[in-house]
Design an enzyme around this catalytic site. Structure first.
Site, mmCIF file in Angstrom:
data_model
loop_
_atom_site.group_PDB
_atom_site.id
_atom_site.type_symbol
_atom_site.label_atom_id
_atom_site.label_comp_id
_atom_site.label_asym_id
_atom_site.label_seq_id
_atom_site.Cartn_x
_atom_site.Cartn_y
_atom_site.Cartn_z
ATOM 1 N N ASP A 10 0.839 -1.200 0.000
ATOM 2 C CA ASP A 10 0.000 0.000 0.000
ATOM 3 C C ASP A 10 0.877 1.254 0.000
ATOM 4 O O ASP A 10 2.053 1.200 0.389
ATOM 5 C CB ASP A 10 -0.841 -0.074 1.286
ATOM 6 C CG ASP A 10 -1.718 1.127 1.516
ATOM 7 O OD1 ASP A 10 -2.176 1.749 0.535
ATOM 8 O OD2 ASP A 10 -1.949 1.450 2.701
ATOM 9 N N ASP A 12 -0.510 4.958 0.979
ATOM 10 C CA ASP A 12 -0.876 5.869 2.072
ATOM 11 C C ASP A 12 -0.878 5.156 3.422
ATOM 12 O O ASP A 12 -1.577 4.160 3.615
ATOM 13 C CB ASP A 12 -2.261 6.485 1.810
ATOM 14 C CG ASP A 12 -2.250 7.331 0.543
ATOM 15 O OD1 ASP A 12 -1.396 8.218 0.445
ATOM 16 O OD2 ASP A 12 -3.080 7.067 -0.354
ATOM 17 N N ASP A 134 -2.469 -0.648 5.808
ATOM 18 C CA ASP A 134 -2.898 -0.148 7.124
ATOM 19 C C ASP A 134 -4.417 -0.207 7.272
ATOM 20 O O ASP A 134 -4.939 0.230 8.295
ATOM 21 C CB ASP A 134 -2.372 1.277 7.370
ATOM 22 C CG ASP A 134 -2.914 2.280 6.383
ATOM 23 O OD1 ASP A 134 -3.193 1.890 5.229
ATOM 24 O OD2 ASP A 134 -3.075 3.456 6.753
HETATM 25 MG MG LIG Z 1 -3.247 2.901 3.325
#
Ligand SMILES: [Mg+2]
Length: 185
Positions: A10, A12, A134
């Site tokens: 990922d 961000d 996340d």
């Molecule tokens: Mg993310």
């Protein structure tokens, strides 16, 4: 030799410290920084009165100058040689983010070939052996093993193996390789 395992990474909150930028926006609007407790289990823009902060992602340039999360470049460079590493980022909701994220990767991760960069609207279309993200919602639909990259807003999520930083990611994949070697021997 076996096929290299695929790792889906990922942007961000994993490569880019996008969260810090939202906190700066909050401070600019409210004249104070949110407390640690306020942010546990919550996005900045889920705080009272802060919903508009999410719209910043529609701005041209928002994703262009975000700080790199410490260790991400070094560990990604190591993983890139040993695994089939893909960057997968949801970008379609924010039209300017395509160019901003592309240029950001070119600046900070120039060793990543364009064929390994996937901008999409929903990560459930990707498959792989490992996903580092996340957001639990992204890991939930993944066919492989999910690694939850630590963030204040995912503090209470316990369903996935949590990695707190890039040093931990490096260590986890070192043991993954040792196990794979032991299986081959
Ligand atoms: Mg993310």
């Amino acid at each position: 030799m076996n096929k290299m395992p695929r790792i889906v990474v990922d942007m961000d909150g994993v490569l880019a410290d996008t969260y810090a930028k939202f906190i700066d926006r909050y401070e600019a609007s409210f004249g104070r920084r949110p407390t640690h407790e306020e942010l546990l289990g919550r996005k900045v823009y889920d705080l009272e009165g802060a919903a508009d902060i999410r719209n910043a992602m529609h701005e041209k340039g928002f994703f262009r100058d975000i700080a790199v999360i410490p260790g991400a470049v070094e560990v990604m460079r190591e993983l890139y040689d040993k695994y089939e590493v893909y960057i997968v980022s949801t970008a379609s909701e924010f039209k300017h983010s395509y160019r901003d994220k592309w240029e950001w990767l070119e600046e900070h991760f120039p060793f990543i070939n364009f064929q390994r960069i996937v901008f999409c609207g929903d990560k459930h279309i990707v498959h792989g052996d490992y996903m580092i993200d996340d957001k639990v919602g992204n890991l939930a639909g993944f066919n492989g093993t999910g690694l939850l990259f630590d963030a204040l807003d995912n503090h209470y999520d316990e369903e996935y193996h949590r990695v707190h930083d890039w040093a931990e990611v490096r260590a986890d994949f070192q043991s993954e390789r040792e196990q794979a070697r032991a299986m081959e021997a």
